[in-house]
Design an enzyme around this catalytic site. Structure first.
Site, PDB file in Angstrom:
ATOM      1  N   HIS A 310       3.719  -0.204   6.363  1.00  4.96           N
ATOM      2  CA  HIS A 310       4.459  -0.641   7.646  1.00  4.96           C
ATOM      3  C   HIS A 310       4.536   0.538   8.470  1.00  4.96           C
ATOM      4  CE1 HIS A 310       7.308  -2.480  10.107  1.00  4.96           C
ATOM      5  NE2 HIS A 310       7.052  -3.533   9.738  1.00  4.96           N
ATOM      6  N   ASP A 367       5.056  -9.539   4.335  1.00  5.05           N
ATOM      7  CA  ASP A 367       4.151 -10.453   4.041  1.00  5.05           C
ATOM      8  C   ASP A 367       3.416 -10.390   2.613  1.00  5.05           C
ATOM      9  OD1 ASP A 367       2.956  -9.208   7.206  1.00  5.05           O
ATOM     10  OD2 ASP A 367       3.549 -11.250   6.857  1.00  5.05           O
TER      11      ASP A 367
HETATM   12  C1  SDX Z   1       3.925  -6.877   9.796  1.00  6.55           C
HETATM   13  O1  SDX Z   1       5.722  -3.555  13.206  1.00  6.55           O
HETATM   14  C2  SDX Z   1       6.343  -4.661  12.760  1.00  6.55           C
HETATM   15  O2  SDX Z   1       7.631  -4.743  12.572  1.00  6.55           O
HETATM   16  C3  SDX Z   1       5.334  -5.546  12.175  1.00  6.55           C
HETATM   17  C4  SDX Z   1       6.178  -6.730  11.064  1.00  6.55           C
HETATM   18  C5  SDX Z   1       6.860  -7.684  12.066  1.00  6.55           C
HETATM   19  O3  SDX Z   1       7.858  -8.244  11.291  1.00  6.55           O
HETATM   20  O4  SDX Z   1       6.758  -7.971  13.142  1.00  6.55           O
HETATM   21  O5  SDX Z   1       7.033  -6.024  10.194  1.00  6.55           O
HETATM   22  C6  SDX Z   1       5.116  -7.521  10.513  1.00  6.55           C
HETATM   23  O6  SDX Z   1       3.101  -6.718  10.918  1.00  6.55           O
HETATM   24  C7  SDX Z   1       4.015  -6.294   8.682  1.00  6.55           C
HETATM   25  C8  SDX Z   1       2.585  -5.214   8.405  1.00  6.55           C
HETATM   26  C9  SDX Z   1       1.528  -6.400   7.869  1.00  6.55           C
HETATM   27  N1  SDX Z   1       0.369  -5.765   7.763  1.00  6.55           N
HETATM   28  C10 SDX Z   1      -0.333  -5.508   6.657  1.00  6.55           C
HETATM   29  O7  SDX Z   1       0.293  -5.612   5.491  1.00  6.55           O
HETATM   30  C11 SDX Z   1      -1.772  -4.928   6.603  1.00  6.55           C
HETATM   31  C12 SDX Z   1      -1.885  -3.842   5.907  1.00  6.55           C
HETATM   32  N2  SDX Z   1      -1.129  -2.845   6.122  1.00  6.55           N
HETATM   33  C13 SDX Z   1      -1.756  -1.553   7.008  1.00  6.55           C
HETATM   34  O8  SDX Z   1      -2.715  -2.167   7.952  1.00  6.55           O
HETATM   35  C14 SDX Z   1      -0.757  -0.584   7.604  1.00  6.55           C
HETATM   36  O9  SDX Z   1       0.179  -0.320   6.797  1.00  6.55           O
HETATM   37  C15 SDX Z   1      -0.032  -1.020   8.842  1.00  6.55           C
HETATM   38  C16 SDX Z   1      -0.899  -1.317   9.963  1.00  6.55           C
HETATM   39  C17 SDX Z   1       0.998  -2.122   8.735  1.00  6.55           C
HETATM   40  C18 SDX Z   1       0.805   0.358   9.514  1.00  6.55           C
HETATM   41  O10 SDX Z   1      -0.372   1.095   9.536  1.00  6.55           O
HETATM   42  P1  SDX Z   1       0.343   2.469  10.258  1.00  6.55           P
HETATM   43  O11 SDX Z   1       1.497   2.797  10.514  1.00  6.55           O
HETATM   44  O12 SDX Z   1      -0.474   2.580  11.501  1.00  6.55           O
HETATM   45  O13 SDX Z   1      -0.212   3.633   9.269  1.00  6.55           O
HETATM   46  P2  SDX Z   1      -1.629   4.505   9.309  1.00  6.55           P
HETATM   47  O14 SDX Z   1      -2.763   3.513   9.465  1.00  6.55           O
HETATM   48  O15 SDX Z   1      -1.223   5.525  10.010  1.00  6.55           O
HETATM   49  O16 SDX Z   1      -1.538   4.734   7.597  1.00  6.55           O
HETATM   50  C19 SDX Z   1      -1.113   5.962   7.227  1.00  6.55           C
HETATM   51  C20 SDX Z   1      -2.007   6.343   6.042  1.00  6.55           C
HETATM   52  C21 SDX Z   1      -3.388   6.417   6.035  1.00  6.55           C
HETATM   53  O17 SDX Z   1      -3.935   7.067   5.097  1.00  6.55           O
HETATM   54  P3  SDX Z   1      -4.182   8.799   5.424  1.00  6.55           P
HETATM   55  O18 SDX Z   1      -5.313   8.504   6.636  1.00  6.55           O
HETATM   56  O19 SDX Z   1      -3.068   9.231   5.863  1.00  6.55           O
HETATM   57  O20 SDX Z   1      -5.031   9.195   4.297  1.00  6.55           O
HETATM   58  O21 SDX Z   1      -1.413   5.166   5.111  1.00  6.55           O
HETATM   59  C22 SDX Z   1      -2.868   4.552   4.664  1.00  6.55           C
HETATM   60  C23 SDX Z   1      -3.845   4.937   5.788  1.00  6.55           C
HETATM   61  O22 SDX Z   1      -5.261   4.827   5.450  1.00  6.55           O
HETATM   62  N3  SDX Z   1      -2.423   3.048   4.512  1.00  6.55           N
HETATM   63  C24 SDX Z   1      -2.847   2.177   3.781  1.00  6.55           C
HETATM   64  C25 SDX Z   1      -2.350   0.862   3.942  1.00  6.55           C
HETATM   65  N4  SDX Z   1      -1.529   1.331   4.792  1.00  6.55           N
HETATM   66  C26 SDX Z   1      -1.696   2.442   5.470  1.00  6.55           C
HETATM   67  N5  SDX Z   1      -3.644   2.311   2.731  1.00  6.55           N
HETATM   68  C27 SDX Z   1      -3.859   1.444   1.813  1.00  6.55           C
HETATM   69  N6  SDX Z   1      -3.232   0.090   2.114  1.00  6.55           N
HETATM   70  C28 SDX Z   1      -2.590  -0.007   2.924  1.00  6.55           C
HETATM   71  N7  SDX Z   1      -1.935  -1.250   3.239  1.00  6.55           N
END
Ligand code: SDX
Length: 426
Positions: A310, A367
């Site tokens: 998140h 989710d």
């Molecule tokens: C919702 O904003 C809100 O409040 C949203 C929400 C709402 O109520 O409106 O809460 C609802 O959208 C919840 C989120 C649902 N999305 C998912 O579950 C999709 C999977 N999650 C990821 O896509 C991700 O975690 C995000 C998009 C939710 C957040 O991404 P960020 O904050 O931009 O994190 P990032 O991409 O900078 O990742 C940081 C690190 C990275 O690794 P490094 O580059 O540091 O090595 O964490 C890793 C990412 O690769 N990472 C994950 C991951 N999420 C982040 N690795 C594996 N699986 C994941 N899900």
């Protein structure tokens, strides 16, 4: 909204000797914010990809503490609201700032009931779509279509018009969502039932047929209502800030909500619930979890654990805890022992003990469990994000109303230009 008063000062020292003093605005809870408006005069912008460290606006609706895993709606913790109040209580709270008493809730519900039905012309709107259209595409269109029916917004007393818009959206989104589902399966639309609860009426419109009585299961009704509450609002997430961005130029409010639906559709946002259940189905059995954990950690593999991570929560999403408990309640009531729950729980256990996820503070989000409940209730995967949009509508509307309390300031960010300098046709 009371005007913001700087409580601290920040000094920006640039290596070319410039020193710029900036105001710091104090939040009631959480981070304070540095006011950077005056940087433009210094020929400077801030740059913050994804706006991760940028306060888009001032708001008093919802507060999130990502480190502590806290979510408050007008000060009330989400678990207290989810376990002790109904979605309409929470909707009233978000819109009006206080929980309703019994009389206020009754009047609020009655007003919503009176707006449940959509114009009969909407049946023609649906007939313009293929039966297998994605329901989120149809919902985007249906919300914009509401703008075509309700444009007296501009000439009524704004306060009254805003109230009516809020009621119309809260009332008609469930009706349109159920129509999406019925249309996709070739079944007749069912008209709203005023005597049922908000969640009960939605379940009726989704699953009843004209051929036999439909009895709402109280456990499912409660779970559905709780799911709406858990999705109601969430600070300045992608779809809510999209609504604010569109609303800032002053268009019809129903068109603004359509922008929120479009943003929510993405798999990185609300579309994650649909993506998560597909991921759990693809994993299939507990013994395949290590393979997918490895893929999630592999930088060369675009696969991510859907329902995990998140932008703000670097702790367990408090909504996921309530959702997990609700998941157990529903599966027990229905006597369902889906392998998906075993896969989800084992996936959570393994991920939360894996250094990759611990270091990045990746936890289950709202989710992760919702799809298992929705599938158990009989809602098709393609409708999962529609359910999210249904619950989130009140959050979008509350933010739209809050934005309209202030003089309109159009959202118009700038950029770092890295294109050609001026050149001329030879
Ligand atoms: C919702 O904003 C809100 O409040 C949203 C929400 C709402 O109520 O409106 O809460 C609802 O959208 C919840 C989120 C649902 N999305 C998912 O579950 C999709 C999977 N999650 C990821 O896509 C991700 O975690 C995000 C998009 C939710 C957040 O991404 P960020 O904050 O931009 O994190 P990032 O991409 O900078 O990742 C940081 C690190 C990275 O690794 P490094 O580059 O540091 O090595 O964490 C890793 C990412 O690769 N990472 C994950 C991951 N999420 C982040 N690795 C594996 N699986 C994941 N899900």
């Amino acid at each position: 909204m009371p005007a913001l008063h700087p409580t601290l000062k920040a000094e920006l020292h640039l290596s070319d000797g410039r020193k710029i003093e900036l105001p710091v605005y104090q939040s009631h809870l959480g981070f304070d914010a540095i006011g950077v408006e005056k940087l433009q005069k210094e020929q400077l912008f801030t740059f913050d990809q994804g706006l991760t460290s940028t306060a888009l606006c001032e708001s008093s609706i919802t507060y999130i503490d990502g480190d502590q895993g806290i979510l408050l709606h007008r000060g009330y913790p989400i678990d207290e609201l989810a376990f002790n109040k109904t979605y309409l209580d929470v909707a009233y709270l978000l819109l009006k700032g206080e929980l309703p008493n019994e009389e206020e809730l009754k009047a609020f519900k009655a007003e919503i009931c009176s707006h449940y039905m959509v114009n009969e012309q909407f049946t023609r709107l649906f007939q313009g779509f293929r039966r297998d259209s994605h329901p989120m595409a149809v919902m985007c269109a249906a919300s914009s279509a509401l703008a075509a029916f309700y444009h007296e917004y501009y000439d009524e007393d704004p306060e009254k018009a805003h109230d009516k818009t809020a009621i119309r959206l809260l009332a008609k989104m469930p009706t349109l969502a159920a129509m999406c589902y019925k249309y996709s399966i070739g079944r007749p639309f069912m008209y709203p039932q005023y005597h049922l609860s908000y969640a009960g009426n939605f379940l009726y419109m989704m699953f009843a047929t004209p051929c036999e009585p439909y009895v709402v299961n109280p456990v499912i009704e409660r779970a559905m209502d709780r799911i709406f509450t858990l999705h109601a609002d969430h600070e300045q997430n992608a779809s809510t800030s999209a609504v604010r961005g569109v609303a800032s130029s002053g268009p019809n409010p129903f068109a603004c909500i359509s922008a929120g639906i479009a943003s929510l559709w993405g798999p990185a946002h609300g579309g994650a619930n649909e993506a998560c259940i597909k991921m759990l189905e693809e994993i299939g059995t507990v013994d395949r979890i290590p393979e997918f954990i490895a893929r999630a950690k592999d930088k060369n593999d675009p696969f991510r654990l859907m329902g995990f991570g998140h932008r703000v929560y670097k702790n367990y999403d408090p909504r996921a805890k309530v959702m997990r408990e609700t998941c157990h309640e529903v599966l027990k009531e229905l006597g369902i022992n889906t392998p998906l729950l075993q896969v989800a729980m084992e996936l959570e256990r393994i991920a939360l003990s894996d250094p990759y996820f611990i270091e990045r503070k990746l936890y289950p989000n709202v989710d992760f469990y919702s799809g298992i409940i929705l599938q158990a209730i009989g809602i098709p995967t393609s409708m999962f994000t529609v359910i999210f949009a249904l619950g989130r509508t009140v959050g979008w509307v509350a933010n739209w109303r809050e934005l309209n309390e202030e003089p309109m300031k159009i959202v118009r960010p700038r950029q770092i230009y890295t294109g050609h300098t001026e050149r001329h046709i030879k």
